[in-house]
Scaffold this motif. Structure first.
Motif, PDB file in Angstrom:
ATOM      1  N   PRO A 169      26.270   5.896   6.536  1.00  0.00           N
ATOM      2  CA  PRO A 169      24.829   6.166   6.444  1.00  0.00           C
ATOM      3  C   PRO A 169      24.360   6.149   4.992  1.00  0.00           C
ATOM      4  CG  PRO A 169      25.887   7.705   7.946  1.00  0.00           C
ATOM      5  CD  PRO A 169      26.985   6.953   7.265  1.00  0.00           C
ATOM      6  N   VAL A 170      23.165   5.625   4.769  1.00  0.00           N
ATOM      7  CA  VAL A 170      22.609   5.530   3.417  1.00  0.00           C
ATOM      8  C   VAL A 170      21.390   6.441   3.293  1.00  0.00           C
ATOM      9  CG1 VAL A 170      23.440   3.192   3.016  1.00  0.00           C
ATOM     10  CG2 VAL A 170      21.208   3.524   4.076  1.00  0.00           C
ATOM     11  N   LEU A 171      21.175   6.909   2.068  1.00  0.00           N
ATOM     12  CA  LEU A 171      20.007   7.742   1.791  1.00  0.00           C
ATOM     13  C   LEU A 171      18.838   6.860   1.379  1.00  0.00           C
ATOM     14  CD1 LEU A 171      21.582  10.718  -0.204  1.00  0.00           C
ATOM     15  CD2 LEU A 171      21.114  10.553   2.252  1.00  0.00           C
ATOM     16  N   MET A 172      17.657   7.246   1.821  1.00  0.00           N
ATOM     17  CA  MET A 172      16.456   6.501   1.461  1.00  0.00           C
ATOM     18  C   MET A 172      15.309   7.471   1.215  1.00  0.00           C
ATOM     19  SD  MET A 172      15.794   4.861   5.268  1.00  0.00           S
ATOM     20  CE  MET A 172      14.136   4.264   4.932  1.00  0.00           C
ATOM     21  N   ASP A 173      14.209   6.947   0.693  1.00  0.00           N
ATOM     22  CA  ASP A 173      13.017   7.758   0.427  1.00  0.00           C
ATOM     23  C   ASP A 173      13.337   8.971  -0.442  1.00  0.00           C
ATOM     24  OD1 ASP A 173      11.767   5.912   1.994  1.00  0.00           O
ATOM     25  OD2 ASP A 173      11.395   7.242   3.691  1.00  0.00           O
ATOM     26  N   GLY A 174      14.035   8.712  -1.532  1.00  0.00           N
ATOM     27  CA  GLY A 174      14.334   9.797  -2.465  1.00  0.00           C
ATOM     28  C   GLY A 174      15.341  10.801  -1.958  1.00  0.00           C
ATOM     29  N   GLY A 175      16.147  10.410  -0.995  1.00  0.00           N
ATOM     30  CA  GLY A 175      17.156  11.329  -0.466  1.00  0.00           C
ATOM     31  C   GLY A 175      16.643  12.242   0.620  1.00  0.00           C
ATOM     32  N   LYS A 176      15.415  11.986   1.108  1.00  0.00           N
ATOM     33  CA  LYS A 176      14.835  12.827   2.156  1.00  0.00           C
ATOM     34  C   LYS A 176      15.302  12.436   3.548  1.00  0.00           C
ATOM     35  CE  LYS A 176      10.557  13.246  -0.550  1.00  0.00           C
ATOM     36  NZ  LYS A 176       9.106  12.918  -0.568  1.00  0.00           N
ATOM     37  N   LEU A 177      15.778  11.201   3.664  1.00  0.00           N
ATOM     38  CA  LEU A 177      16.088  10.631   4.960  1.00  0.00           C
ATOM     39  C   LEU A 177      17.406   9.876   4.882  1.00  0.00           C
ATOM     40  CD1 LEU A 177      14.426  10.514   7.654  1.00  0.00           C
ATOM     41  CD2 LEU A 177      13.612   8.272   6.910  1.00  0.00           C
ATOM     42  N   SER A 178      18.174   9.926   5.964  1.00  0.00           N
ATOM     43  CA  SER A 178      19.417   9.171   6.065  1.00  0.00           C
ATOM     44  C   SER A 178      19.258   8.131   7.162  1.00  0.00           C
ATOM     45  CB  SER A 178      20.578  10.119   6.397  1.00  0.00           C
ATOM     46  OG  SER A 178      21.735   9.402   6.757  1.00  0.00           O
ATOM     47  N   PHE A 179      19.786   6.921   6.904  1.00  0.00           N
ATOM     48  CA  PHE A 179      19.631   5.820   7.856  1.00  0.00           C
ATOM     49  C   PHE A 179      20.980   5.200   8.174  1.00  0.00           C
ATOM     50  CE2 PHE A 179      19.273   1.133   8.286  1.00  0.00           C
ATOM     51  CZ  PHE A 179      18.625   1.089   9.519  1.00  0.00           C
ATOM     52  N   SER A 180      21.169   4.838   9.441  1.00  0.00           N
ATOM     53  CA  SER A 180      22.370   4.118   9.866  1.00  0.00           C
ATOM     54  C   SER A 180      22.042   3.328  11.121  1.00  0.00           C
ATOM     55  CB  SER A 180      23.527   5.095  10.122  1.00  0.00           C
ATOM     56  OG  SER A 180      23.191   6.004  11.161  1.00  0.00           O
ATOM     57  N   LEU A 181      23.011   2.551  11.593  1.00  0.00           N
ATOM     58  CA  LEU A 181      22.845   1.767  12.811  1.00  0.00           C
ATOM     59  C   LEU A 181      23.872   2.191  13.852  1.00  0.00           C
ATOM     60  CD1 LEU A 181      22.370  -1.878  11.448  1.00  0.00           C
ATOM     61  CD2 LEU A 181      20.587  -0.312  12.255  1.00  0.00           C
ATOM     62  N   ASP A 182      23.492   2.127  15.111  1.00  0.00           N
ATOM     63  CA  ASP A 182      24.439   2.308  16.198  1.00  0.00           C
ATOM     64  C   ASP A 182      25.297   1.048  16.282  1.00  0.00           C
ATOM     65  OD1 ASP A 182      25.225   3.743  18.847  1.00  0.00           O
ATOM     66  OD2 ASP A 182      24.770   1.689  19.447  1.00  0.00           O
ATOM     67  N   LYS A 183      26.595   1.201  16.217  1.00  0.00           N
ATOM     68  CA  LYS A 183      27.485   0.036  16.097  1.00  0.00           C
ATOM     69  C   LYS A 183      27.423  -0.890  17.299  1.00  0.00           C
ATOM     70  CE  LYS A 183      31.307   0.444  13.849  1.00  0.00           C
ATOM     71  NZ  LYS A 183      32.686   0.781  13.391  1.00  0.00           N
ATOM     72  N   LYS A 184      27.284  -0.362  18.498  1.00  0.00           N
ATOM     73  CA  LYS A 184      27.301  -1.195  19.696  1.00  0.00           C
ATOM     74  C   LYS A 184      26.000  -1.965  19.897  1.00  0.00           C
ATOM     75  CE  LYS A 184      30.610   1.587  22.341  1.00  0.00           C
ATOM     76  NZ  LYS A 184      30.827   2.371  23.597  1.00  0.00           N
TER      77      LYS A 184
END
Length: 266
Positions: free
Chosen positions: A79-94
């Motif tokens: 997971p990566v941080l975005m928006d100044g570290g306010k939000l974490s983003f990732s993808l469902d692998k399947k």
């Protein structure tokens, strides 16, 4: 004979682009005819969200990926941080559906601002965010997290979780209520009336006429408790709010460590 070896690579790419990430990986493992095509950016860009370039532009620490396949699996596993570290983003692998976690700092926590005798903000070695919220002691527990449906994957059922840990001296967290609502369609009062009963502790809690949801351990070492779910159809439903509360039994509560609230495809 592997007849897929006789097909032009572009044709194989077209075929694989109508499948799923899981299917592409399996196909490349069972047929050499799929190997080259399975590495193609043409295929993997179709599995990335339509707005992936905008998301990448909002990273806290920009990264360069050699291929779209590597980008895809990196977002699944890290997971990566975005928006100044306010939000974490990732993808469902399947499925490639989008997952978001709202940091504790971005949650609306009653008594959580400028009241260090109730809540304190600390760093935690296991957290993806720079700070977590540590409950020292309150009688009124109320935590809300809100996200816009427009940034979520469309035509997707999402489940919402509070991601947390418990301090050794935790207390008063056996019973709480939780719900998820569309802010523009369901009032607080309506949502409270149909709220589910949850427990933040692992032991069984006896509760008449209710099925009490209990937490489970995640692979990252944190705990999670389901707050509710919803279907994001076209992304035009405005904001979705998830809430955990215990505001009726005003006894002392403490020892809760909150990392964030996660919105994850079912």
């Amino acid at each position: 004979m592997d007849y897929f070896l006789l097909l032009p690579e572009g044709c194989v790419c077209d075929i694989l682009s109508f499948t799923s990430p899981k299917d592409v990986v399996i196909s490349s493992a069972i047929s050499r005819g799929f190997n080259s095509a399975a590495e193609s950016d043409f295929i993997w860009v179709k599995f990335l969200p339509d707005d992936y370039e905008d998301i990448i532009s909002r990273y806290v620490s920009p990264r360069i990926y050699p291929s779209k396949k590597e980008l895809y699996f990196s977002l699944c596993d890290f997971p990566v941080l975005m928006d100044g570290g306010k939000l974490s983003f990732s993808l469902d692998k399947k499925t490639g559906k989008k997952c978001f976690m709202i940091s504790a700092r971005e949650l609306a926590i009653s008594w959580g601002v400028d009241t260090p005798w109730y809540w304190e903000w600390i760093s935690h070695p296991d957290s993806r965010f720079s700070e977590v919220a540590h409950l020292k002691g309150v009688s009124w527990l109320d935590i809300r997290g809100t996200i816009g449906t427009q940034i979520l994957s469309k035509r997707t059922k999402y489940v919402v979780y509070l991601v947390f840990k418990l301090a050794k001296d935790h207390d008063g967290l056996e019973i709480a209520n939780a719900f998820v609502r569309f802010v523009n369609r369901v009032s607080d009062k309506e949502a409270e009336e149909r709220a589910s009963v949850v427990s933040l502790v692992g032991k069984r809690v006896r509760r008449r006429k209710h099925n009490v949801k209990r937490p489970r351990k995640r692979v990252d070492g944190w705990m999670e408790i389901e707050l509710g779910n919803f279907i994001n159809d076209t992304g035009d439903d405005g904001d979705v709010e998830a809430r955990l509360m215990e505001i009726t039994r005003l006894h002392g509560k403490g020892g809760l460590i909150v990392q964030g609230i996660e919105f994850r495809p079912e």
